[in-house]
Enzyme design. Structure first.
Site, PDB file in Angstrom:
ATOM      1  N   HIS A 195      38.256  44.859  34.708  1.00 56.04           N
ATOM      2  CA  HIS A 195      38.327  43.317  34.823  1.00 56.04           C
ATOM      3  C   HIS A 195      37.704  42.951  36.280  1.00 56.04           C
ATOM      4  CE1 HIS A 195      39.395  39.060  35.486  1.00 56.04           C
ATOM      5  NE2 HIS A 195      39.765  39.071  34.110  1.00 56.04           N
ATOM      6  N   ASP A 348      43.637  35.165  33.783  1.00 56.67           N
ATOM      7  CA  ASP A 348      42.225  35.226  33.072  1.00 56.67           C
ATOM      8  C   ASP A 348      42.341  35.861  31.886  1.00 56.67           C
ATOM      9  OD1 ASP A 348      39.384  34.575  32.460  1.00 56.67           O
ATOM     10  OD2 ASP A 348      39.197  36.468  33.027  1.00 56.67           O
TER      11      ASP A 348
END
Length: 390
Positions: A195, A348
């Site tokens: 990520h 997120d």
């Protein structure tokens, strides 16, 4: 750059995450949660009195390790190691801070989610530790009692290993062997090694430490990315952990522009088996012999402080080993903890998970090519059905 959905909420340079129009923690606790976030991790003893039970649970977990006559040998090994491990916890304040950090991360995450995804709010986190309370059964019982409509099972191990992530997921499967899971919408976040905001978090932690070295030494500092090792037989079965840790390392160095020499090393070997190497302490010794004397240790597979950062890295490597080998300076980058970019990364991940159609990844449902754990087979079939991915 932050994802668009997060850009308006992140305050650069702050030591916490500030979110617009969020509920206070007190109000979160009084509202009935709509969405539960189950945060999976190993956990750590809160006091020295918990060390014995903690070690026994680890040593008797066949998902974590496989020993001959494990029901007898596991408790024996745990008993022999208890005094030594208790001493280490005493030297870092008497217990592990992992619960404190996980609760804080969960609080900040849910504050973010309430603002970013109001349609799934209120959100509540449930800490599900593997070897110490609050354990998986405790977390799931609380979630069931709260009557949530949606649950996201969120592994706090960014890089997947059968011994850690796999054991935690198997514990959820074992819990529901006793009874049917609640009729809610389930989804899984099983790994997130690449990520971009996780990568930026580690890069920022490293840059902070580089600035502590004299200007004329900064370019020669060796960055040692240190992760918990694995027995080679687990690696040879196909455990994805080493490659996923390596992927994180490469992306962090790319973010840093390959500014310094670096290497991936491994720590925390236990027992006589062959483990993934080079080991962190041996790497430091080897580099000092080559004339390199300045290092930053990076806990690349840990998301918060615990015994392996606060004792093994800080005391055993940075202080004791540094003095022994004559290093000039060994510093340790902080774990992600409550870094604002890290909280944004978690937010997120969950927002994306809540909005996507796929509830569980094909990678998670696929076993290692040489898997020998029948429980893994049954658990993955169960998760496929749970997430309606039959």
């Amino acid at each position: 750059m932050l994802p668009k959905v997060l850009r308006d909420f992140y305050v650069p340079g702050s030591q916490c995450v500030r979110w617009a129009s969020v509920a206070t923690k007190a109000s979160q606790e009084t509202r009935k949660p709509k969405t539960g976030i189950v945060m999976l991790n190993m956990g750590g003893p809160q006091s020295v009195d918990q060390v014995s039970n903690y070690l026994t649970r680890i040593m008797t977990d066949r998902d974590m390790m496989q020993l001959p006559i494990q029901s007898t040998l596991g408790p024996f090994i745990a008993k022999r190691r208890t005094a030594e491990v208790q001493k280490k916890y005493s030297e870092i304040g008497g217990g592990s801070p992992i619960l404190k950090w996980t609760k804080l991360q969960g609080d900040l995450l849910c504050q973010a989610l309430d603002s970013l995804s109001p349609e799934t709010a209120p959100h509540k986190h449930y800490v599900a530790f593997r070897y110490v309370e609050p354990m998986t059964d405790t977390a799931l019982t609380e979630l069931e009692k709260d009557g949530v409509e949606r649950a996201v099972i969120f592994s706090q191990y960014p890089q997947y290993s059968c011994a850690t992530s796999g054991s935690s997921f198997n514990a959820i499967y074992s819990h529901y062997l006793k009874k049917s899971p609640p009729n809610i919408k389930w989804s899984v976040i099983d790994r997130w090694a690449t990520h971009p905001l996780l990568v930026k978090t580690f890069a920022d932690r490293i840059q902070t430490e580089l600035k502590q070295f004299p200007a004329d030494k900064q370019k020669e500092v060796v960055i040692l990315f240190s992760a918990h090792s694995l027995p080679l037989r687990a690696v040879n079965r196909g455990d994805p952990y080493p490659s996923e840790v390596g992927a994180t390392v490469q992306l962090v160095m790319d973010e840093l522009g390959y500014c310094n020499p670096y290497h991936l090393v491994w720590q925390s070997k236990v027992g006589p088996l062959e483990w993934l190497a080079p080991f962190t302490d041996d790497a430091i010794k080897g580099y000092v012999k080559q004339g390199k004397k300045n290092f930053i240790l990076v806990p690349i597979a840990f998301v918060n402080e615990h015994i392996e950062t606060l004792h093994e890295m800080d005391i055993e490597y940075c202080h004791d080993l540094g003095k022994e080998v004559g290093a000039e300076m060994i510093r340790r980058a902080a774990a992600p903890n409550d870094h604002p970019l890290f909280i944004s990364a978690m937010a997120d991940l969950v927002v994306t998970n809540l909005k996507q159609d796929r509830a569980v990844s094909p990678k998670f449902l696929n076993r290692c090519p040489h898997c020998v754990n029948p429980k893994c087979y049954e658990a993955k079939r169960w998760f496929a059905a749970l997430c309606h991915n039959k």
